[in-house]
Design a protein around this motif. Sequence first.
Motif, mmCIF file in Angstrom:
data_model
loop_
_atom_site.group_PDB
_atom_site.id
_atom_site.type_symbol
_atom_site.label_atom_id
_atom_site.label_comp_id
_atom_site.label_asym_id
_atom_site.label_seq_id
_atom_site.Cartn_x
_atom_site.Cartn_y
_atom_site.Cartn_z
ATOM 1 N N PHE A 159 0.845 -1.196 0.000
ATOM 2 C CA PHE A 159 0.000 0.000 0.000
ATOM 3 C C PHE A 159 0.881 1.246 0.000
ATOM 4 N N PRO A 160 1.362 1.654 -1.175
ATOM 5 C CA PRO A 160 2.329 2.747 -1.254
ATOM 6 C C PRO A 160 1.806 4.097 -0.788
ATOM 7 N N LEU A 161 0.502 4.286 -0.737
ATOM 8 C CA LEU A 161 -0.049 5.554 -0.254
ATOM 9 C C LEU A 161 -0.273 5.543 1.254
ATOM 10 N N GLY A 162 0.216 4.519 1.909
ATOM 11 C CA GLY A 162 0.100 4.398 3.360
ATOM 12 C C GLY A 162 -0.780 3.234 3.724
ATOM 13 N N PRO A 163 -0.265 2.286 4.487
ATOM 14 C CA PRO A 163 -1.040 1.083 4.801
ATOM 15 C C PRO A 163 -2.317 1.366 5.579
ATOM 16 N N VAL A 164 -2.302 2.353 6.448
ATOM 17 C CA VAL A 164 -3.508 2.639 7.219
ATOM 18 C C VAL A 164 -4.535 3.356 6.347
ATOM 19 N N ALA A 165 -4.131 4.433 5.693
ATOM 20 C CA ALA A 165 -5.081 5.213 4.895
ATOM 21 C C ALA A 165 -5.597 4.429 3.691
ATOM 22 N N GLN A 166 -4.706 3.876 2.912
ATOM 23 C CA GLN A 166 -5.109 3.205 1.683
ATOM 24 C C GLN A 166 -5.862 1.908 1.965
ATOM 25 N N ALA A 167 -5.356 1.110 2.880
ATOM 26 C CA ALA A 167 -6.029 -0.157 3.193
ATOM 27 C C ALA A 167 -7.379 0.090 3.882
ATOM 28 N N SER A 168 -7.465 1.113 4.729
ATOM 29 C CA SER A 168 -8.751 1.448 5.355
ATOM 30 C C SER A 168 -9.769 1.851 4.303
ATOM 31 N N HIS A 169 -9.304 2.592 3.311
ATOM 32 C CA HIS A 169 -10.185 3.005 2.215
ATOM 33 C C HIS A 169 -10.771 1.784 1.511
ATOM 34 N N TYR A 170 -9.922 0.824 1.165
ATOM 35 C CA TYR A 170 -10.396 -0.380 0.486
ATOM 36 C C TYR A 170 -11.217 -1.273 1.413
ATOM 37 N N ALA A 171 -10.965 -1.177 2.704
ATOM 38 C CA ALA A 171 -11.710 -1.970 3.685
ATOM 39 C C ALA A 171 -13.065 -1.353 4.014
ATOM 40 N N GLY A 172 -13.325 -0.160 3.473
ATOM 41 C CA GLY A 172 -14.592 0.509 3.744
ATOM 42 C C GLY A 172 -14.676 1.067 5.151
ATOM 43 N N LEU A 173 -13.526 1.329 5.756
ATOM 44 C CA LEU A 173 -13.482 1.824 7.135
ATOM 45 C C LEU A 173 -13.226 3.321 7.165
ATOM 46 N N PRO A 174 -13.703 3.991 8.214
ATOM 47 C CA PRO A 174 -13.336 5.400 8.372
ATOM 48 C C PRO A 174 -11.838 5.519 8.639
ATOM 49 N N ILE A 175 -11.255 6.602 8.188
ATOM 50 C CA ILE A 175 -9.832 6.814 8.419
ATOM 51 C C ILE A 175 -9.624 7.071 9.907
ATOM 52 N N PRO A 176 -8.708 6.339 10.550
ATOM 53 C CA PRO A 176 -8.454 6.553 11.982
ATOM 54 C C PRO A 176 -7.895 7.953 12.251
ATOM 55 N N PRO A 177 -8.165 8.482 13.427
ATOM 56 C CA PRO A 177 -7.623 9.799 13.780
ATOM 57 C C PRO A 177 -6.103 9.812 13.655
ATOM 58 N N GLY A 178 -5.570 10.892 13.075
ATOM 59 C CA GLY A 178 -4.132 11.057 12.948
ATOM 60 C C GLY A 178 -3.544 10.504 11.669
ATOM 61 N N THR A 179 -4.362 9.869 10.821
ATOM 62 C CA THR A 179 -3.843 9.254 9.607
ATOM 63 C C THR A 179 -3.274 10.284 8.653
ATOM 64 N N ARG A 180 -3.890 11.411 8.560
ATOM 65 C CA ARG A 180 -3.468 12.436 7.612
ATOM 66 C C ARG A 180 -2.663 13.554 8.264
ATOM 67 N N ASP A 181 -2.061 13.272 9.395
ATOM 68 C CA ASP A 181 -1.231 14.249 10.096
ATOM 69 C C ASP A 181 0.135 14.290 9.432
ATOM 70 N N PRO A 182 0.513 15.427 8.798
ATOM 71 C CA PRO A 182 1.795 15.491 8.090
ATOM 72 C C PRO A 182 3.001 15.217 8.983
ATOM 73 N N SER A 183 2.882 15.486 10.260
ATOM 74 C CA SER A 183 4.013 15.222 11.145
ATOM 75 C C SER A 183 4.176 13.742 11.444
ATOM 76 N N PHE A 184 3.162 12.929 11.099
ATOM 77 C CA PHE A 184 3.186 11.486 11.373
ATOM 78 C C PHE A 184 3.961 10.730 10.314
ATOM 79 N N GLY A 185 4.165 11.336 9.147
ATOM 80 C CA GLY A 185 4.956 10.678 8.129
ATOM 81 C C GLY A 185 4.149 9.875 7.128
ATOM 82 N N THR A 186 2.875 10.166 6.981
ATOM 83 C CA THR A 186 2.095 9.459 5.973
ATOM 84 C C THR A 186 2.472 9.990 4.604
ATOM 85 N N THR A 187 2.147 9.234 3.588
ATOM 86 C CA THR A 187 2.420 9.685 2.232
ATOM 87 C C THR A 187 1.106 10.058 1.596
ATOM 88 N N HIS A 188 0.849 11.336 1.496
ATOM 89 C CA HIS A 188 -0.390 11.791 0.856
ATOM 90 C C HIS A 188 -0.138 12.983 -0.002
#
Length: 120
Positions: free
Chosen positions: A91-120
Amino acid sequence: MQDINKLVAQENGDASMRGHLVELDAWSEEQAIALAKQDGLELGDDHLAIIRYLRDCYADHGGTINARMLTHTLEEEFAGLGGHRYLYTLFPLGPVAQASHYAGLPIPPGTRDPSFGTTH
């Protein structure tokens, strides 16, 4: 500089507007495969194992687990296959964000926090 109001609005926005299912029971692996195919990603058994794991975590904890904790849990669960590197290979766009999207789950809090190091 990041606008905190935009980040909060993005985190708390309508789930269906972010491409996530509103009813979690309506999800199927076939939907995940079709959604990923639209994004140019071919889901295999390894991808689906991670997606199932995320859905199990969500069933156990609801939306209470944050992205950092979920990432740590994923890395531990899949450590034997390569951990962090393995997850980002699938999941090159981030295992939590991208896999949650395909899993039909809401994005967990903090997933899109730029200081966390996600790739978006």
